[in-house]
Design a protein around this motif. Structure first.
Motif, PDB file in Angstrom:
ATOM      1  N   THR A 197       0.829  -1.208   0.000  1.00 52.88           N
ATOM      2  CA  THR A 197       0.000   0.000   0.000  1.00 52.88           C
ATOM      3  C   THR A 197       0.863   1.259   0.000  1.00 52.88           C
ATOM      4  O   THR A 197       0.534   2.255  -0.665  1.00 52.88           O
ATOM      5  CB  THR A 197      -0.934   0.007   1.228  1.00 52.88           C
ATOM      6  OG1 THR A 197      -1.585  -1.256   1.351  1.00 52.88           O
ATOM      7  CG2 THR A 197      -1.988   1.091   1.089  1.00 52.88           C
ATOM      8  N   THR A 214      -6.116  -0.077  -1.442  1.00 55.20           N
ATOM      9  CA  THR A 214      -5.485   0.320  -2.716  1.00 55.20           C
ATOM     10  C   THR A 214      -6.336   1.287  -3.530  1.00 55.20           C
ATOM     11  O   THR A 214      -5.857   2.358  -3.918  1.00 55.20           O
ATOM     12  CB  THR A 214      -5.123  -0.923  -3.547  1.00 55.20           C
ATOM     13  OG1 THR A 214      -4.188  -1.727  -2.823  1.00 55.20           O
ATOM     14  CG2 THR A 214      -4.497  -0.513  -4.879  1.00 55.20           C
ATOM     15  N   VAL A 234      -2.445   5.605   5.095  1.00 55.62           N
ATOM     16  CA  VAL A 234      -2.402   4.140   5.111  1.00 55.62           C
ATOM     17  C   VAL A 234      -2.862   3.604   6.461  1.00 55.62           C
ATOM     18  O   VAL A 234      -3.554   2.579   6.535  1.00 55.62           O
ATOM     19  CB  VAL A 234      -0.988   3.636   4.760  1.00 55.62           C
ATOM     20  CG1 VAL A 234      -0.883   2.130   4.949  1.00 55.62           C
ATOM     21  CG2 VAL A 234      -0.633   4.003   3.322  1.00 55.62           C
TER      22      VAL A 234
END
Length: 435
Positions: free
Chosen positions: A162, A340, A369
């Motif tokens: 990621t 994603t 993230v």
């Protein structure tokens, strides 16, 4: 109606519609973006431009790291590496109340730091730890919640696919800096889960493990060293500039495959199945990146990021408030969208706003993230939640209640990471990766 407004409506209404009817997110983004493109230019030119955008979006040397790290994770999941890390985690977690729960958390952190996959960690560690905890009298719902809550630490502790995607979308933020920035937040997540597990274990009366002798501990560490060396080789090589993240991912595949053959846990006949499994996962991620490139072009043409930025700045010019709004939006988005696509969609929208306030892109990337990693353990989409529940042979609703304390403490850690930049930036600055 203005062309830009029309394209923006087609894009967002289309994506929302496809999400509601349950279409795969990649298909929804691709079709909606293509339709929006056709409203801007002719059908023939739009078709050609869409194909070009998809190709250029996927044609990146950096992106090669993703399939290699995915393959390395699948090999580790099948190659006997997880059990050695679990044994190592037993020694590291000591003799705390509910020691098996702490072992699960530490093992997820170790496995995640090697495989870079939260789902793989939840499956590999959970399938091993669940029977052990049940045998010791642990409540299955509690055990599943511990496994689910700690598995996403691997999305922050490097290597992380990621973070690689964020590096690409953000215009080339240093992958090495992002990797190093993820260590402290990822470890803080794991420690927070251990605190919750400690108090819940004391309340439930779970015992600590038997004392491990020094000789036994040394033997376990020696057995785990070859697996742990993968972190040193790959991350150390990237930081020292010996090789790039992409080259490091290829080395991770070779090394994990070598270990699996040495441990005799993978045979040559298993390789086609392993390659097929990793190819399926890679295809989903890379196709998603390709179609998101079309969407990025449409968003740039319609100036959607600028409109949202102006709206936010009109509401407040306080960075603390803006970061809170971003966190709330990303937490909500993470409940129904995988990390994603969320990174691909919201980085172009939020990053320019953060940069206008002088926020470091590395800090922003970790914050984003971290946010979306929490989404992997929350319904209705949460892939880690589904895998963790399935491994424990439980229904989703069975693990929601014991998962709530872990969810609350991870959100608290998120706020700390968001408002104290040095938590993310300390190691990258120390290593000279950020000037």
């Amino acid at each position: 109606m203005d062309v830009a407004v029309q394209a923006a409506l087609i894009l967002f209404v289309g994506v929302a519609f496809f999400l509601i009817i349950g279409t795969p997110i990649s298909v929804g983004i691709g079709v909606s973006s293509a339709l929006a493109m056709f409203s801007i230019v002719s059908f023939d030119n739009g078709l050609l431009a869409s194909a070009q955008r998809m190709f250029s979006g996927m044609n990146s040397f950096t992106l090669l790291a993703i399939p290699f790290f995915i393959l390395a994770g699948v090999i580790m999941n099948n190659g006997g590496i997880a059990i050695r890390l679990i044994n190592c985690a037993k020694v590291l977690s000591g003799r705390l109340p509910g020691s098996l729960a702490h072992t699960n958390i530490v093992a997820n952190m170790l496995f995640g730091s090697i495989s870079g996959s939260a789902v793989a960690a939840a499956a590999a560690v959970g399938s091993t730890m669940s029977p052990l905890q049940e045998k010791e009298g642990y409540d299955r719902k509690f055990s599943a919640a511990v496994n689910i809550a700690s598995a996403p630490t691997g999305m922050l502790i490097p290597p992380s696919n990621t973070l690689i995607v964020f590096s690409l979308v953000s215009g080339g933020t240093s992958i090495a800096a992002l990797f190093m920035a993820g260590y402290i937040p990822g470890i803080m997540w794991g420690l927070a889960c251990m605190v919750v597990a400690y108090f819940m274990a004391r309340k439930r009366g779970y015992k600590s493990a038997e004392r491990v002798t020094f000789k036994q501990g040394v033997r376990v560490f020696l057995d785990a060293i070859p697996s742990l060396l993968l972190i040193v080789i790959v991350i150390g090589g990237i930081i020292k500039g010996v090789f790039t993240a992409t080259e490091g991912s290829a080395i991770a595949v070779v090394y994990s495959l070598f270990l699996s053959f040495v441990y005799r846990t993978i045979k040559v006949k298993d390789l086609p199945r392993i390659f097929l499994e990793s190819t399926r996962t890679t295809a989903i991620v890379i196709f998603l990146i390709g179609v998101s490139s079309i969407m990025s072009w449409v968003m740039a043409f319609t100036n959607i990021p600028g409109i949202i930025a102006d709206a936010l700045l009109a509401a407040t010019d306080n960075l603390l408030v803006i970061l809170l709004i971003m966190n709330i939006v990303l937490l909500i988005v993470g409940t129904f969208m995988d990390p994603t696509p969320a990174v691909l969609i919201f980085t172009p929208i939020f990053l320019p706003i953060a940069l206008s306030f002088g926020m470091n892109p590395v800090h922003f990337g970790i914050m984003m993230v971290f946010n979306l990693s929490i989404g992997t353990i929350t319904p209705p989409v949460g892939p880690v939640l589904f895998v963790g529940a399935r491994v424990a042979n439980l229904k989703i609703e069975d693990v929601i209640k014991p998962l709530i304390p872990f969810f609350l403490v991870t959100v608290l850690v998120l706020m700390i990471v968001t408002y104290i930049p040095q938590i993310s930036l300390f190691i990258p600055e120390l290593l000279g990766l950020i000037k």
